[in-house]
Design an enzyme around this catalytic site. Structure first.
Site, PDB file in Angstrom:
ATOM      1  CG  ASP A 260      -1.811   0.861   1.341  1.00 61.90           C
ATOM      2  OD1 ASP A 260      -3.221   0.649   1.198  1.00 61.90           O
ATOM      3  OD2 ASP A 260      -1.310   1.932   1.528  1.00 61.90           O
TER       4      ASP A 260
ATOM      5  CG  ASP B 239      -2.856   3.466  -2.055  1.00 64.69           C
ATOM      6  OD1 ASP B 239      -4.541   2.409  -2.087  1.00 64.69           O
ATOM      7  OD2 ASP B 239      -2.002   4.352  -0.838  1.00 64.69           O
ATOM      8  CD  GLU B 240      -5.645  -1.133  -0.474  1.00 70.89           C
ATOM      9  OE1 GLU B 240      -5.494  -2.211  -0.146  1.00 70.89           O
ATOM     10  OE2 GLU B 240      -5.855   0.336  -0.515  1.00 70.89           O
TER      11      GLU B 240
HETATM   12  N1  DCP Z   1      -8.959   8.217  -1.015  1.00 68.73           N
HETATM   13  C1  DCP Z   1     -10.430   9.552  -0.890  1.00 68.73           C
HETATM   14  N2  DCP Z   1     -11.176   9.352   0.201  1.00 68.73           N
HETATM   15  C2  DCP Z   1     -10.902   8.333   1.536  1.00 68.73           C
HETATM   16  C3  DCP Z   1      -9.809   7.557   1.346  1.00 68.73           C
HETATM   17  C4  DCP Z   1      -8.459   7.827   0.081  1.00 68.73           C
HETATM   18  O1  DCP Z   1      -9.931   9.947  -1.837  1.00 68.73           O
HETATM   19  N3  DCP Z   1     -12.411   8.991   2.012  1.00 68.73           N
HETATM   20  C5  DCP Z   1      -7.476   8.227  -1.847  1.00 68.73           C
HETATM   21  C6  DCP Z   1      -6.580   8.659  -1.480  1.00 68.73           C
HETATM   22  C7  DCP Z   1      -5.398   8.601  -0.733  1.00 68.73           C
HETATM   23  C8  DCP Z   1      -5.288   7.035  -1.753  1.00 68.73           C
HETATM   24  O2  DCP Z   1      -7.806   7.126  -1.997  1.00 68.73           O
HETATM   25  O3  DCP Z   1      -4.201   9.082  -1.430  1.00 68.73           O
HETATM   26  C9  DCP Z   1      -5.190   5.881  -1.147  1.00 68.73           C
HETATM   27  O4  DCP Z   1      -6.263   5.527   0.127  1.00 68.73           O
HETATM   28  P1  DCP Z   1      -5.452   4.679   1.111  1.00 68.73           P
HETATM   29  O5  DCP Z   1      -6.423   4.654   2.789  1.00 68.73           O
HETATM   30  O6  DCP Z   1      -4.395   4.310   1.059  1.00 68.73           O
HETATM   31  O7  DCP Z   1      -4.523   6.663   1.590  1.00 68.73           O
HETATM   32  P2  DCP Z   1      -3.849   7.278   1.568  1.00 68.73           P
HETATM   33  O8  DCP Z   1      -2.897   6.559   0.912  1.00 68.73           O
HETATM   34  O9  DCP Z   1      -3.419   8.240   1.570  1.00 68.73           O
HETATM   35  O10 DCP Z   1      -2.755   6.668   3.220  1.00 68.73           O
HETATM   36  P3  DCP Z   1      -1.989   5.911   3.853  1.00 68.73           P
HETATM   37  O11 DCP Z   1      -1.035   6.152   4.329  1.00 68.73           O
HETATM   38  O12 DCP Z   1      -3.274   6.090   5.129  1.00 68.73           O
HETATM   39  O13 DCP Z   1      -2.252   5.098   3.767  1.00 68.73           O
HETATM   40 CA    CA Z   2      -2.226   3.974   0.430  1.00 72.60          CA
HETATM   41 CA    CA Z   3      -4.828   2.239   0.238  1.00 73.36          CA
END
Ligand code: DCP
Ligand code: CA
Ligand code: CA
Length: 362
Positions: free
Chosen positions: A9, A109-110
Site C-alpha cells: 500500500d 494504491d494497493e
Molecule cells: N482516498 C480518498 N478519499 C478517502 C480515502 C482515500 O480520496 N476517504 C484516496 C486518497 C488516498 C488514496 O485514496 O491517497 C489511497 O487511500 P488510503 O486509504 O490508502 O490512504 P493514503 O494512501 O492516503 O494514506 P495511508 O498512508 O494511510 O495509506
Molecule cells: Ca495508501
Molecule cells: Ca490503500
C-alpha cells in the site's frame, strides 16, 4: 508448501505524489482536496500527508474543518489531480507485476501479490524481496510504501497497515495468531464501523474474542457469509487466492456508500464521481466499452451484479450514466440495502477498431 502472500500500500498516496512533484511541500501539512465549487471552502479532504495528520486532519473531513485544525499553520491545500495519480499507480503496478508470481490490484494504491514460487516458500527470501521492491519503487518514483507479508491475504493486509509509513512487517504462518491477538476486530478487512459497533455491543472487541465466539451466534448477528469469513479471518485462516484480474480488459471503480441504502437516487448521486473517473480513464486510453455492469455489495458482503451488453461499443458518458442508473434500478428491486456500489466496463476495444476512416477524415 505453504503460501506466501504480500500486500503493498503506497503511503499517503495522493499527497505523496504532490510532494514528489513539488519537493518544497515536504515538511508542511499537505492536503489534497476535492473542492465542490460552491464556496472556496466547500468540499472534502481526499487525503493528507502525515504532518497534517498530526493536527487531526483525516480523509473525508470537510475542508473547512481541516482549515480550522490548521489555523495559523503554513499548509498547502491542493486540488485533486486524479489522472496524475493514475499514471503513478500504473507505473508502480507495472513494476510490481514484473516481479511477482501473481498480482491482484485492489485499489489505486494497493495490491495483493503471491510470491510462493518466487521465494520457494521461504519467509526470509520474501522479506529480502520486499525490501528490494521498496527500494526499487523509491528509486523509480520517489514514493514510499508499506508492505505486509503473511500466509494469506487477511494477514498480509493487516501487516501492511501495521507500521506506516514506510513499513515492512513479515508474519510467518506460525506467528499469525499471536500477531492478530492484541488487535481490535476493525483491523480485519470487511469490518467497518457498523459491524464493529454491533460486535462491541455483543462483547466482542478484539480478534481473539471474535475467534472464540460460537459460530451460531455470529451467524445470528452478521448473516452466514460474513460470520464464516470473519470467524476464519480471526483465526488467521483465509484461502482466498490472489487473482490476477488482468490489465485493461476492464475498468472498474467501487465506492463505499455514506450510509447503507437501497435508494436509487442516493446510490447514483454518490457514484457520480466514480463514473466520471472511469469515463476519464476510458477516454485517456482511447477505449470504447461494450459491456457494463452495476455491482452492489450488501451488508453481509455478498456481491450482486446486473450487466448489459450494448449493440455497439461506445465511449459516450451519457450512455454510461443512463445504463448504470437502469442497471441499479433493476438491482435495487431485488436486493436489500447496499453497503458498496460500483461500476465495471468490459469488452474494451481500441478506438481505431471502431471508427471507419471517414470518421477520421470528416
Ligand atoms: N482516498 C480518498 N478519499 C478517502 C480515502 C482515500 O480520496 N476517504 C484516496 C486518497 C488516498 C488514496 O485514496 O491517497 C489511497 O487511500 P488510503 O486509504 O490508502 O490512504 P493514503 O494512501 O492516503 O494514506 P495511508 O498512508 O494511510 O495509506
Ligand atoms: Ca495508501
Ligand atoms: Ca490503500
Amino acid at each position: 508448501m505453504s503460501r506466501i502472500v504480500g500486500h503493498l500500500d503506497l503511503d499517503y498516496f495522493y499527497a505523496q505524489v504532490e510532494e514528489v512533484e513539488a519537493p518544497s511541500l515536504r515538511g508542511i501539512p499537505v492536503l489534497v482536496c476535492v473542492f465542490s465549487g460552491r464556496t472556496e471552502e466547500s468540499g472534502v479532504v481526499s487525503t493528507s500527508n502525515y504532518k497534517a495528520r498530526e493536527y487531526g486532519v483525516k480523509s473525508g473531513m470537510p475542508i473547512a474543518l481541516a482549515k480550522g485544525r490548521l489555523k495559523g499553520v503554513e499548509a498547502a491545500f491542493i486540488p485533486m489531480h486524479h489522472a496524475k495519480y493514475e499514471a503513478y499507480s500504473d507505473r508502480v503496478m507495472g513494476t510490481l507485476r514484473s516481479r511477482v508470481d501473481l498480482l491482484e490490484q485492489a485499489g489505486i494504491d494497493e495490491a495483493f501479490f503471491d510470491v510462493t514460487k518466487k521465494t520457494g516458500g521461504d519467509y526470509d527470501a520474501a522479506a529480502a524481496f520486499a525490501r528490494e521492491l521498496k527500494d526499487e519503487i523509491f528509486r523509480e518514483e520517489k514514493l514510499s510504501c508499506s508492505i505486509g507479508i503473511g500466509p494469506n491475504k487477511v494477514v498480509a493486509k493487516i501487516a501492511s497497515d501495521f507500521k506506516k509509513p514506510n513499513g515492512l512487517t513479515v508474519i510467518r504462518d506460525d506467528q499469525a495468531l499471536a500477531f492478530l491477538s492484541p488487535l481490535p476486530v476493525d483491523r480485519i478487512y470487511g469490518v467497518g464501523p457498523k459491524t464493529a459497533k454491533l460486535l462491541e455491543e455483543n462483547g466482542i472487541t478484539t480478534i481473539p474474542e471474535l475467534a472464540r465466539s460460537p459460530i451460531e451466534r455470529l451467524e445470528d448477528l452478521l448473516g452466514k457469509k460474513l460470520a464464516v469469513y470473519l470467524r476464519n479471518a480471526s483465526n488467521a485462516i483465509d484461502d482466498e487466492p490472489v487473482v490476477d484480474r488482468g490489465g485493461t480488459s476492464q475498468l472498474s471503480r467501487m465506492i463505499t456508500l455514506k450510509t447503507d441504502t437501497r435508494d436509487l437516487q442516493q446510490v447514483v448521486a454518490e457514484l457520480l464521481p466514480a463514473l466520471k473517473d472511469v469515463h476519464e480513464k476510458l477516454i485517456s486510453k482511447d477505449l470504447f466499452f461494450r459491456s457494463i455492469s452495476a455491482i452492489g455489495i450488501l451488508k453481509d458482503l455478498s456481491p450482486h451484479t446486473r450487466s448489459k451488453t450494448l449493440e455497439t461499443p461506445t465511449n459516450d458518458y451519457s450512455v454510461l450514466e443512463k445504463e448504470v442508473r437502469d442497471l441499479f434500478a433493476a438491482l435495487l428491486r431485488e436486493v436489500g440495502d447496499l453497503r458498496r456500489a460500483g461500476v465495471r466496463l468490459g469488452e474494451l476495444q481500441d478506438m481505431v477498431d471502431q471508427r471507419s476512416l471517414t470518421d477520421f477524415t470528416s
